[in-house]
Scaffold this motif. Structure first.
Motif, PDB file in Angstrom:
ATOM      1  N   ASP A  37       0.830  -1.209   0.000  1.00  0.00           N
ATOM      2  CA  ASP A  37       0.000   0.000   0.000  1.00  0.00           C
ATOM      3  C   ASP A  37       0.863   1.257   0.000  1.00  0.00           C
ATOM      4  O   ASP A  37       0.589   2.211  -0.741  1.00  0.00           O
ATOM      5  CB  ASP A  37      -0.939   0.021   1.204  1.00  0.00           C
ATOM      6  N   CYS A  38       1.891   1.276   0.830  1.00  0.00           N
ATOM      7  CA  CYS A  38       2.782   2.441   0.890  1.00  0.00           C
ATOM      8  C   CYS A  38       3.467   2.678  -0.456  1.00  0.00           C
ATOM      9  O   CYS A  38       3.585   3.819  -0.910  1.00  0.00           O
ATOM     10  CB  CYS A  38       3.844   2.239   1.970  1.00  0.00           C
ATOM     11  N   LEU A  39       3.914   1.597  -1.091  1.00  0.00           N
ATOM     12  CA  LEU A  39       4.639   1.742  -2.347  1.00  0.00           C
ATOM     13  C   LEU A  39       3.726   2.072  -3.521  1.00  0.00           C
ATOM     14  O   LEU A  39       4.189   2.570  -4.550  1.00  0.00           O
ATOM     15  CB  LEU A  39       5.455   0.481  -2.634  1.00  0.00           C
ATOM     16  N   ARG A  40       2.442   1.823  -3.387  1.00  0.00           N
ATOM     17  CA  ARG A  40       1.493   2.229  -4.428  1.00  0.00           C
ATOM     18  C   ARG A  40       1.046   3.681  -4.232  1.00  0.00           C
ATOM     19  O   ARG A  40       0.514   4.286  -5.155  1.00  0.00           O
ATOM     20  CB  ARG A  40       0.273   1.311  -4.435  1.00  0.00           C
ATOM     21  N   ASP A  41       1.244   4.224  -3.073  1.00  0.00           N
ATOM     22  CA  ASP A  41       0.838   5.603  -2.782  1.00  0.00           C
ATOM     23  C   ASP A  41       1.994   6.549  -3.104  1.00  0.00           C
ATOM     24  O   ASP A  41       1.928   7.318  -4.044  1.00  0.00           O
ATOM     25  CB  ASP A  41       0.400   5.701  -1.325  1.00  0.00           C
ATOM     26  N   LEU A  42       3.037   6.519  -2.345  1.00  0.00           N
ATOM     27  CA  LEU A  42       4.243   7.347  -2.485  1.00  0.00           C
ATOM     28  C   LEU A  42       3.998   8.848  -2.445  1.00  0.00           C
ATOM     29  O   LEU A  42       4.901   9.623  -2.715  1.00  0.00           O
ATOM     30  CB  LEU A  42       5.042   6.980  -3.746  1.00  0.00           C
ATOM     31  N   SER A  43       2.786   9.282  -2.104  1.00  0.00           N
ATOM     32  CA  SER A  43       2.550  10.723  -1.968  1.00  0.00           C
ATOM     33  C   SER A  43       3.441  11.301  -0.880  1.00  0.00           C
ATOM     34  O   SER A  43       3.802  12.480  -0.914  1.00  0.00           O
ATOM     35  CB  SER A  43       1.087  11.007  -1.657  1.00  0.00           C
ATOM     36  N   TRP A  44       3.825  10.489   0.070  1.00  0.00           N
ATOM     37  CA  TRP A  44       4.701  10.917   1.158  1.00  0.00           C
ATOM     38  C   TRP A  44       6.136  11.107   0.675  1.00  0.00           C
ATOM     39  O   TRP A  44       6.960  11.630   1.399  1.00  0.00           O
ATOM     40  CB  TRP A  44       4.614   9.925   2.325  1.00  0.00           C
ATOM     41  N   TRP A  45       6.456  10.712  -0.566  1.00  0.00           N
ATOM     42  CA  TRP A  45       7.755  10.985  -1.186  1.00  0.00           C
ATOM     43  C   TRP A  45       7.672  12.176  -2.129  1.00  0.00           C
ATOM     44  O   TRP A  45       8.652  12.558  -2.743  1.00  0.00           O
ATOM     45  CB  TRP A  45       8.249   9.780  -1.977  1.00  0.00           C
ATOM     46  N   GLY A  46       6.511  12.755  -2.300  1.00  0.00           N
ATOM     47  CA  GLY A  46       6.340  13.845  -3.252  1.00  0.00           C
ATOM     48  C   GLY A  46       5.956  13.307  -4.619  1.00  0.00           C
ATOM     49  O   GLY A  46       5.669  12.135  -4.778  1.00  0.00           O
ATOM     50  N   ARG A  47       5.947  14.156  -5.605  1.00  0.00           N
ATOM     51  CA  ARG A  47       5.557  13.770  -6.970  1.00  0.00           C
ATOM     52  C   ARG A  47       6.606  14.237  -7.983  1.00  0.00           C
ATOM     53  O   ARG A  47       6.354  15.115  -8.795  1.00  0.00           O
ATOM     54  CB  ARG A  47       4.198  14.373  -7.332  1.00  0.00           C
ATOM     55  N   PRO A  48       7.783  13.635  -7.976  1.00  0.00           N
ATOM     56  CA  PRO A  48       8.796  14.055  -8.949  1.00  0.00           C
ATOM     57  C   PRO A  48       8.375  13.677 -10.370  1.00  0.00           C
ATOM     58  O   PRO A  48       7.801  12.613 -10.590  1.00  0.00           O
ATOM     59  CB  PRO A  48      10.045  13.287  -8.516  1.00  0.00           C
ATOM     60  N   GLU A  49       8.654  14.543 -11.309  1.00  0.00           N
ATOM     61  CA  GLU A  49       8.229  14.326 -12.686  1.00  0.00           C
ATOM     62  C   GLU A  49       8.912  13.136 -13.339  1.00  0.00           C
ATOM     63  O   GLU A  49       8.326  12.484 -14.203  1.00  0.00           O
ATOM     64  CB  GLU A  49       8.478  15.585 -13.512  1.00  0.00           C
ATOM     65  N   GLU A  50      10.148  12.842 -12.974  1.00  0.00           N
ATOM     66  CA  GLU A  50      10.897  11.769 -13.625  1.00  0.00           C
ATOM     67  C   GLU A  50      10.791  10.444 -12.880  1.00  0.00           C
ATOM     68  O   GLU A  50      11.438   9.479 -13.270  1.00  0.00           O
ATOM     69  CB  GLU A  50      12.358  12.183 -13.790  1.00  0.00           C
ATOM     70  N   GLY A  51      10.013  10.371 -11.835  1.00  0.00           N
ATOM     71  CA  GLY A  51       9.792   9.105 -11.151  1.00  0.00           C
ATOM     72  C   GLY A  51      10.611   8.915  -9.894  1.00  0.00           C
ATOM     73  O   GLY A  51      11.157   9.855  -9.322  1.00  0.00           O
ATOM     74  N   PHE A  52      10.665   7.652  -9.501  1.00  0.00           N
ATOM     75  CA  PHE A  52      11.279   7.260  -8.237  1.00  0.00           C
ATOM     76  C   PHE A  52      12.329   6.178  -8.472  1.00  0.00           C
ATOM     77  O   PHE A  52      12.164   5.333  -9.352  1.00  0.00           O
ATOM     78  CB  PHE A  52      10.220   6.667  -7.298  1.00  0.00           C
ATOM     79  N   VAL A  53      13.374   6.201  -7.653  1.00  0.00           N
ATOM     80  CA  VAL A  53      14.380   5.145  -7.662  1.00  0.00           C
ATOM     81  C   VAL A  53      14.519   4.648  -6.227  1.00  0.00           C
ATOM     82  O   VAL A  53      14.669   5.443  -5.300  1.00  0.00           O
ATOM     83  CB  VAL A  53      15.755   5.645  -8.164  1.00  0.00           C
ATOM     84  N   LEU A  54      14.451   3.339  -6.066  1.00  0.00           N
ATOM     85  CA  LEU A  54      14.671   2.704  -4.768  1.00  0.00           C
ATOM     86  C   LEU A  54      15.916   1.848  -4.887  1.00  0.00           C
ATOM     87  O   LEU A  54      15.944   0.862  -5.626  1.00  0.00           O
ATOM     88  CB  LEU A  54      13.468   1.846  -4.371  1.00  0.00           C
ATOM     89  N   ARG A  55      16.981   2.246  -4.195  1.00  0.00           N
ATOM     90  CA  ARG A  55      18.239   1.499  -4.183  1.00  0.00           C
ATOM     91  C   ARG A  55      18.222   0.583  -2.963  1.00  0.00           C
ATOM     92  O   ARG A  55      18.048   1.055  -1.847  1.00  0.00           O
ATOM     93  CB  ARG A  55      19.413   2.463  -4.128  1.00  0.00           C
ATOM     94  N   VAL A  56      18.408  -0.701  -3.197  1.00  0.00           N
ATOM     95  CA  VAL A  56      18.360  -1.701  -2.125  1.00  0.00           C
ATOM     96  C   VAL A  56      19.769  -2.260  -1.937  1.00  0.00           C
ATOM     97  O   VAL A  56      20.229  -3.101  -2.719  1.00  0.00           O
ATOM     98  CB  VAL A  56      17.356  -2.827  -2.444  1.00  0.00           C
ATOM     99  N   HIS A  57      20.467  -1.796  -0.906  1.00  0.00           N
ATOM    100  CA  HIS A  57      21.828  -2.258  -0.606  1.00  0.00           C
ATOM    101  C   HIS A  57      21.771  -3.514   0.261  1.00  0.00           C
ATOM    102  O   HIS A  57      20.947  -3.610   1.162  1.00  0.00           O
ATOM    103  CB  HIS A  57      22.611  -1.183   0.164  1.00  0.00           C
ATOM    104  N   GLY A  58      22.658  -4.457  -0.020  1.00  0.00           N
ATOM    105  CA  GLY A  58      22.745  -5.661   0.787  1.00  0.00           C
ATOM    106  C   GLY A  58      21.704  -6.711   0.423  1.00  0.00           C
ATOM    107  O   GLY A  58      21.409  -7.609   1.219  1.00  0.00           O
TER     108      GLY A  58
END
Length: 112
Positions: A53-74
């Motif tokens: 649900d959180c990852l389908r919303d992402l309003s709490w990350w703002g609305r960047p025009e070019e999208g989102f990147v999630l880097r998963v280390h480890g």
């Protein structure tokens, strides 16, 4: 380890968040680290459905025009320590990626 709380970008561009899985060995640890590193909203319920649900919303990350990147280390160490949890997490990430692709705002997950 507590990561910085993500802050939406001030304007157009791509928003990048980093999930650090160093030392994470199970589902509970993974979800805790997501809450910390990704700055999940207070309504996050510490389960897979709530993460989706959180990852389908992402309003709490703002609305960047070019999208989102999630880097998963480890990722590889986590996948070795908790293969079932890693498989479920990968499914949640893939579903979120598809959700955002359908809306024309890409979410890219980079496993590092």
């Amino acid at each position: 380890m507590t990561g910085p709380t993500p802050t939406p970008p001030p304007g157009p561009g791509r928003y990048t968040a980093t999930l650090r899985l160093d030392g994470v060995r199970d589902k509970a640890g993974f979800l805790d680290r997501c809450a910390q590193d990704l700055g999940l909203p207070a309504w996050f319920g510490q389960n897979w459905d709530a993460l989706a649900d959180c990852l389908r919303d992402l309003s709490w990350w703002g609305r960047p025009e070019e999208g989102f990147v999630l880097r998963v280390h480890g990722w590889e160490a986590f996948r070795t320590a908790a293969p079932e949890a890693a498989a479920t997490a990968a499914e949640v990430f893939a579903e979120a990626t598809g959700h955002w692709a359908d809306r024309g705002t890409p979410l890219t997950v980079r496993y590092e």
